[in-house]
Motif scaffolding. Structure first.
Motif, PDB file in Angstrom:
ATOM      1  N   ASN A 218     -54.017  -6.980 -22.871  1.00 26.95           N
ATOM      2  CA  ASN A 218     -54.048  -7.369 -24.281  1.00 26.95           C
ATOM      3  C   ASN A 218     -55.199  -6.702 -25.013  1.00 26.95           C
ATOM      4  N   GLU A 219     -56.354  -6.703 -24.360  1.00 25.92           N
ATOM      5  CA  GLU A 219     -57.518  -6.124 -25.017  1.00 25.92           C
ATOM      6  C   GLU A 219     -57.323  -4.626 -25.258  1.00 25.92           C
ATOM      7  N   LEU A 220     -56.846  -3.929 -24.221  1.00 28.46           N
ATOM      8  CA  LEU A 220     -56.663  -2.488 -24.375  1.00 28.46           C
ATOM      9  C   LEU A 220     -55.577  -2.165 -25.398  1.00 28.46           C
ATOM     10  N   SER A 221     -54.509  -2.982 -25.419  1.00 28.78           N
ATOM     11  CA  SER A 221     -53.479  -2.643 -26.408  1.00 28.78           C
ATOM     12  C   SER A 221     -53.936  -2.986 -27.817  1.00 28.78           C
ATOM     13  N   LYS A 222     -54.789  -3.982 -27.934  1.00 26.39           N
ATOM     14  CA  LYS A 222     -55.332  -4.278 -29.263  1.00 26.39           C
ATOM     15  C   LYS A 222     -56.219  -3.117 -29.761  1.00 26.39           C
ATOM     16  N   ILE A 223     -57.060  -2.607 -28.856  1.00 27.48           N
ATOM     17  CA  ILE A 223     -57.918  -1.476 -29.238  1.00 27.48           C
ATOM     18  C   ILE A 223     -57.043  -0.299 -29.693  1.00 27.48           C
ATOM     19  N   LYS A 224     -55.997  -0.032 -28.925  1.00 25.90           N
ATOM     20  CA  LYS A 224     -55.100   1.078 -29.283  1.00 25.90           C
ATOM     21  C   LYS A 224     -54.458   0.858 -30.655  1.00 25.90           C
ATOM     22  N   ARG A 225     -53.936  -0.341 -30.835  1.00 27.62           N
ATOM     23  CA  ARG A 225     -53.246  -0.663 -32.075  1.00 27.62           C
ATOM     24  C   ARG A 225     -54.156  -0.458 -33.282  1.00 27.62           C
ATOM     25  N   VAL A 226     -55.374  -0.941 -33.155  1.00 28.05           N
ATOM     26  CA  VAL A 226     -56.316  -0.857 -34.268  1.00 28.05           C
ATOM     27  C   VAL A 226     -56.724   0.595 -34.531  1.00 28.05           C
ATOM     28  N   MET A 227     -56.886   1.364 -33.443  1.00 27.65           N
ATOM     29  CA  MET A 227     -57.246   2.777 -33.614  1.00 27.65           C
ATOM     30  C   MET A 227     -56.144   3.529 -34.348  1.00 27.65           C
ATOM     31  N   GLN A 228     -54.905   3.123 -34.078  1.00 30.33           N
ATOM     32  CA  GLN A 228     -53.763   3.819 -34.688  1.00 30.33           C
ATOM     33  C   GLN A 228     -53.681   3.612 -36.198  1.00 30.33           C
ATOM     34  N   LYS A 229     -54.409   2.625 -36.701  1.00 28.91           N
ATOM     35  CA  LYS A 229     -54.479   2.457 -38.151  1.00 28.91           C
ATOM     36  C   LYS A 229     -55.251   3.611 -38.779  1.00 28.91           C
ATOM     37  N   VAL A 230     -56.129   4.228 -37.993  1.00 24.90           N
ATOM     38  CA  VAL A 230     -56.923   5.342 -38.516  1.00 24.90           C
ATOM     39  C   VAL A 230     -56.324   6.687 -38.107  1.00 24.90           C
ATOM     40  N   VAL A 231     -56.008   6.821 -36.837  1.00 19.31           N
ATOM     41  CA  VAL A 231     -55.409   8.057 -36.326  1.00 19.31           C
ATOM     42  C   VAL A 231     -54.089   7.661 -35.664  1.00 19.31           C
ATOM     43  N   GLY A 232     -52.997   8.011 -36.328  1.00 22.74           N
ATOM     44  CA  GLY A 232     -51.672   7.505 -35.972  1.00 22.74           C
ATOM     45  C   GLY A 232     -51.286   7.604 -34.505  1.00 22.74           C
ATOM     46  N   ASP A 233     -51.647   8.707 -33.853  1.00 24.33           N
ATOM     47  CA  ASP A 233     -51.202   8.879 -32.470  1.00 24.33           C
ATOM     48  C   ASP A 233     -52.334   8.697 -31.446  1.00 24.33           C
ATOM     49  N   ALA A 234     -53.415   8.023 -31.889  1.00 24.80           N
ATOM     50  CA  ALA A 234     -54.530   7.744 -30.968  1.00 24.80           C
ATOM     51  C   ALA A 234     -54.130   6.599 -30.024  1.00 24.80           C
ATOM     52  N   PRO A 235     -54.675   6.552 -28.820  1.00 27.03           N
ATOM     53  CA  PRO A 235     -55.517   7.561 -28.188  1.00 27.03           C
ATOM     54  C   PRO A 235     -54.673   8.687 -27.600  1.00 27.03           C
ATOM     55  N   HIS A 236     -55.217   9.901 -27.616  1.00 31.46           N
ATOM     56  CA  HIS A 236     -54.481  11.032 -27.070  1.00 31.46           C
ATOM     57  C   HIS A 236     -54.609  11.110 -25.565  1.00 31.46           C
ATOM     58  N   ASP A 237     -55.669  10.498 -25.072  1.00 29.44           N
ATOM     59  CA  ASP A 237     -55.884  10.501 -23.622  1.00 29.44           C
ATOM     60  C   ASP A 237     -56.507   9.158 -23.240  1.00 29.44           C
TER      61      ASP A 237
END
Ligand SMILES: Nc1nc2c(ncn2[C@@H]2O[C@H](COP(=O)(O)OP(=O)(O)O)[C@@H](O)[C@H]2O)c(=O)[nH]1
Ligand SMILES: [Mg+2]
Length: 317
Positions: A218-237
């Motif tokens: 949950n924590e990792l997917s939340k971080i990803k989701r929030v990052m995607q608000k800034v960079v649509g396809d983040a994280p790249h790796d």
């Protein structure tokens, strides 16, 4: 064999040779015991060899594949001397690993069409995430890339401070909040700041508490989701860091993490000072995820891009 002909930088090779010293010493002393008094590779020798590989943390599945290949060779060639075993192992392991396209890189690179390139680093506490981030930042900076770090391991104050030390050392900007703040919020801030600064690479440190797979997921997917608000396809790796000195435990962690989140590359650290370097051979064979980096010391330059041929060459030299 042609694939050993490629010339790698002498410096890199020396660091790798040195980093693998303990693993090699331990492996070859076991190997020489396994073939003591034998001049020919026979069933006894193969049995012993199997034990040597498993006890060198290559892993059971990969060991069986290697033994199969050598058995095949024994049945093909009339006579295989134990004095050739080293060379045979080297060839068969390289052959096995070359069945995939993974582990062919030789240098630190990031795709040119992703800017900023967002790298999220995950793994359990103490495996070497923060250290690997510092080393990576240094390598990318040397390439002329603009790097920004994000201290999203907010669980311990020391973790934030440690990343700060690396940021100062490499001289790259860091985005941080106070201890206990929401990791996703730190990641968000970091990406915004990175975009504003026209960064090429953004590296996000995370806390990998594996106390509960669901929480972690949950924590990792939340971080990803929030990052995607800034960079649509983040994280790249999504780079999973594994501590090579824990041998089979590193395997287990790789299994657990790849179940909890989508991992796109692996780093195996602390190969220096351990006899368990064989674990890299097993991990590169068993996971469909490339081992991208290996840690061979605590120093800033002790991170290498993993190349399977270079690795096998160093190991069996
Ligand atoms: N010998 C050695 N030590 C390493 C390596 N990578 C990390 N470390 C050490 O492992 C310890 C934990 O590293 P750290 O980056 O704090 O792990 P994190 O909790 O995952 O962020 C530190 O003392 C590092 O210096 C490596 O490749 N070799
Ligand atoms: Mg850390």
């Amino acid at each position: 064999m042609s694939f050993f002909k490629k010339i790698f930088s002498k410096e890199k090779k020396e660091t790798l040779d040195k980093g693998l010293e303990k693993s090699k010493d331990s492996f070859f002393s076991k190997l020489s015991k396994a073939v003591a008094g034998k001049s020919k590779v026979d069933d006894d020798v193969l049995d012993n060899l199997e034990e040597v590989l498993v006890s060198s943390d290559v892993g059971v599945n990969t060991t069986l594949k290697i033994i199969d290949r050598i058995e095949e060779r024994v049945s093909r060639d009339k006579y295989l001397g134990t004095d050739e075993l080293n060379q045979i192992l080297r060839e068969e392991i390289a052959g096995l690993l070359s069945e995939t396209n993974l582990g062919d890189e030789t240098d630190f690179t990031i795709p040119k069409n992703k800017k900023p390139y967002v790298l999220m680093v995950v793994g359990v506490n103490g495996v070497g995430k923060t250290t690997t981030i510092g080393k990576l930042a240094s390598q990318f900076k040397k390439k002329g890339l603009k790097v920004v770090l994000g201290a999203a391991d907010t669980f311990r104050a020391a973790a934030i401070d440690q990343l700060q030390v690396w940021a100062d050392r490499v001289d790259v900007p860091i985005v941080r909040q106070e201890m206990g703040s929401d990791p996703a919020s730190v990641a968000f801030d970091t990406l915004q700041s990175g975009v504003n600064q026209d960064a090429d690479v953004i590296i996000i440190d995370t806390a990998g508490r594996l106390h509960n797979k669901v929480n972690l997921m949950n924590e990792l997917s939340k971080i990803k989701r929030v990052m995607q608000k800034v960079v649509g396809d983040a994280p790249h790796d999504v780079l999973l860091v594994l501590d090579g000195s824990t041998g089979q435990n590193a395997f287990e962690q790789a299994k657990q993490f790849t179940k909890a989140t989508e991992v796109t590359s692996l780093a195996v650290t602390k190969l220096d000072g351990t006899a368990k370097g064989g674990v890299v051979i097993g991990i590169s064979d068993q996971f469909q995820i490339p081992v991208r980096y290996i840690g061979v010391g605590e120093g800033i330059d002790d991170l290498q891009v993993f190349n399977k041929y270079e690795f096998v060459d160093s190991f069996f030299k």
